[in-house]
Design a protein around this motif. Structure first.
Motif, PDB file in Angstrom:
ATOM      1  N   ARG A  28     -22.447  26.816  35.548  1.00 42.96           N
ATOM      2  CA  ARG A  28     -21.513  25.731  35.856  1.00 42.96           C
ATOM      3  C   ARG A  28     -20.083  26.201  36.109  1.00 42.96           C
ATOM      4  N   SER A  64     -15.944  25.995  20.568  1.00 44.48           N
ATOM      5  CA  SER A  64     -17.144  25.163  20.466  1.00 44.48           C
ATOM      6  C   SER A  64     -16.947  23.823  21.167  1.00 44.48           C
ATOM      7  N   HIS A  65     -15.735  23.248  21.077  1.00 47.85           N
ATOM      8  CA  HIS A  65     -15.470  21.999  21.791  1.00 47.85           C
ATOM      9  C   HIS A  65     -15.473  22.230  23.298  1.00 47.85           C
ATOM     10  N   TRP A  66     -14.952  23.371  23.714  1.00 43.84           N
ATOM     11  CA  TRP A  66     -14.960  23.725  25.129  1.00 43.84           C
ATOM     12  C   TRP A  66     -16.389  23.865  25.629  1.00 43.84           C
ATOM     13  N   GLY A 115     -18.955  22.426  24.321  1.00 42.79           N
ATOM     14  CA  GLY A 115     -19.529  21.089  24.303  1.00 42.79           C
ATOM     15  C   GLY A 115     -19.160  20.264  25.516  1.00 42.79           C
ATOM     16  N   VAL A 116     -17.977  20.499  26.072  1.00 42.73           N
ATOM     17  CA  VAL A 116     -17.554  19.775  27.271  1.00 42.73           C
ATOM     18  C   VAL A 116     -18.248  20.325  28.510  1.00 42.73           C
ATOM     19  N   VAL A 117     -18.338  21.646  28.610  1.00 37.82           N
ATOM     20  CA  VAL A 117     -18.867  22.299  29.809  1.00 37.82           C
ATOM     21  C   VAL A 117     -20.384  22.227  29.876  1.00 37.82           C
ATOM     22  N   THR A 118     -21.041  22.266  28.733  1.00 34.05           N
ATOM     23  CA  THR A 118     -22.497  22.332  28.694  1.00 34.05           C
ATOM     24  C   THR A 118     -23.050  21.145  27.914  1.00 34.05           C
ATOM     25  N   ALA A 152     -21.918  20.147  20.383  1.00 31.14           N
ATOM     26  CA  ALA A 152     -20.852  20.931  19.767  1.00 31.14           C
ATOM     27  C   ALA A 152     -21.247  21.397  18.364  1.00 31.14           C
ATOM     28  N   TRP A 178     -31.524  18.922  26.266  1.00 28.70           N
ATOM     29  CA  TRP A 178     -30.536  19.731  26.961  1.00 28.70           C
ATOM     30  C   TRP A 178     -31.057  21.129  27.282  1.00 28.70           C
TER      31      TRP A 178
END
Length: 503
Positions: A180, A260-262, A264-267, A271, A345
């Motif tokens: 992505r 981890s938040h990043w 969680g946003v990208v994938t 999270a 997922w």
């Protein structure tokens, strides 16, 4: 050249055993069970919620016992009459109590195997680098290993880093980040050294451990033949997946929490799962020894390398993407295959546009229209859109719509059909077309004809599926999604109307 995707040579056959598998709803446990069954062993599966196991392909071939890993009485009952226990329980959590929970369940299991006189205990843990502060989850895994080794029962602890296979949380995070993001701003942990291992080899070691001599009581490091950092893993994944080289820009300010938040946003990896994975990636996880080979020799073709393991995981998913998700009940042919019970997922992105319509027309009449689609008859919806798409395809070097059909009424597997290819055909029931236009990814169009015995009519199911490649693949799907109602909705209605008119 990729190693053949066949089970690696097992250790010499020993007596058939009764094996208890804990954590069978997890990634490794769900794949270990069929490997043990294939080896002729009897398998008992312990689960707090046995109903969660019913969709596994092997559910009817095992004994299922209800037990909570934290409850000493139920665990003790599950261990009665067992020769080997596989302990595959680990809390992927970020809460403050996960280490206490891991400690408690490991202590409960240590007492249960000792009291039941189990002959062997096998645990899959994590690599423990020396002279580094371990992440909370690696620290907890090390503590669990120590508790189980202190049980008084012959115990083997296999310590592994990132496991490569479709459905593995670590691998899915790698997959989505690479696919992505052509340009990535990343934390410093992308330079930590890692020794990944293919899930096929992990399972081979786990199965072989059941037959080890009683005097073998220790930890073993297990890993594949390649050592690299996370940035190299992403670049090599991109190469295997046919993606351009990724640009990776490390930024030191990323903490594990921010990372981890990043992620969680990208994938789509939650999270709560990404956090412990990210925290562990800051450690160097490389094998310090390969002494397991003294007891479980490497297969003749060698352990599976990173590129081959990725190739199997990626290609297997793409090859089976349509059929697996159409039926939701495919049985994998190899450990690298996706399971229908994997998380939603897992397995890479797959976009689906599915539509259903019922009609009084006969199934035979609907099938005639479906099999006669394309060519001079067209696609029963918005002809201008199909012509424009064909011309755009030709403009970028594709085949466009100029190929037409070989025969106006019948199709066969392998036939060209405009800018599609017939991939599967079950007379009267299923037509699956694979796109051959220029696309950033793979795409299929399916028609499934079902006779409704109750009404005497027919149900037509139509599904368009896209497996995008890279960011451009995702952008393409969402760009054209606005037209799906006109194109795919109109096509379904048009096919049904044509069947009704034909009588």
């Amino acid at each position: 050249m990729a190693a053949p995707d066949v089970p690696a040579a097992p250790a010499p056959a020993g007596p058939l055993l009764t094996c208890l598998v804990t954590g069978a709803t997890g990634y490794v446990g769900g794949r270990l069970v069929p490997e043990l069954l294939a080896g002729g062993h009897r398998v008992r599966v312990m689960s707090r919620s046995p109903e969660r196991l019913r969709d596994h392909p092997w559910a009817g071939d095992v004994e299922v016992v209800r037990a909570d890993a934290a409850d000493a009485a139920s665990v003790a009952a599950a261990c009665v009459g067992v020769d080997v226990v596989y302990y595959l329980i680990h809390a992927l959590s970020t809460g403050p109590s996960f280490e206490a929970a891991d400690r408690h369940t490991a202590t409960v299991m240590a007492g249960a195997v000792r009291d039941a006189g189990v002959g062997r205990l096998v645990y899959l843990g994590g690599l423990e680098p020396e002279d580094e502060q371990l992440s909370p989850h690696l620290r907890s895994r090390a503590e669990v290993a120590a508790i189980l080794l202190g049980s008084g029962i012959p115990t083997v602890v296999l310590r592994a880093a990132v496991i490569i296979g479709s459905g593995s949380a670590s691998f899915e995070m790698l997959r989505y980040l690479t696919e992505r993001l052509p340009v990535m701003v990343t934390p410093r942990w992308v330079h930590s050294r890692i020794q990944p291992i293919a899930v096929r080899d992990v399972l081979r070691y786990l199965v072989a451990c059941a037959g080890l001599p009683a005097e073998v009581h220790r930890c073993f490091d297990i890993g594949g033949p390649d050592v690299m950092n996370y940035a190299e893993m992403m670049q090599r994944y991109a190469r295997v997946a046919g993606l351009p080289r990724r640009r990776i820009l490390p930024v030191p300010i990323f903490t594990p929490s921010l990372s981890s938040h990043w992620v969680g946003v990208v994938t789509p990896v939650p999270a709560g799962i990404a956090r412990p994975l990210v925290e562990s990636l800051r450690n160097t996880v490389v094998c310090a020894e390969h002494e397991i080979a003294q007891y479980v020799p490497d297969p003749p073709e060698g352990l599976l390398g990173f590129d081959d393991a990725v190739r199997l995981a990626v290609q297997r998913v793409r090859d089976s993407a349509v059929s697996t998700r159409w039926s939701s009940a495919s049985v994998p042919g190899a450990p690298s295959d996706p399971l229908p019970t994997d998380p939603d997922w897992a397995g890479g992105s797959l976009y689906v546009d599915e539509r259903v319509r019922s009609t009084a027309a006969s199934a035979e009449g609907v099938w005639r229209v479906v099999e006669g689609i394309g060519g001079d008859r067209g696609w029963y919806s918005w002809p201008l859109a199909w012509r424009v798409r064909g011309r755009l395809d030709r403009a970028v070097g594709g085949v466009g719509l100029r190929r037409g059909r070989r025969d106006p009424d019948q199709l066969y597997v392998g036939d060209a059909l405009d800018f599609w290819r017939v991939e599967e055909r079950e007379v009267g029931q299923l037509l699956r077309l694979r796109a051959e236009m220029r696309l950033p990814g793979l795409a299929w169009l399916e028609f499934h004809v079902e006779h409704d015995a109750a009404t005497g009519g027919t149900t037509l199911r139509q599904r368009a599926t896209s497996a995008p490649r890279g960011l451009s693949g995702h952008l393409y799907w969402w760009t054209v999604a606005v037209f799906h109602g006109f194109v795919f909705g109109g096509m379904l209605r048009g096919v049904v109307r044509a069947a009704e008119r034909s009588g």
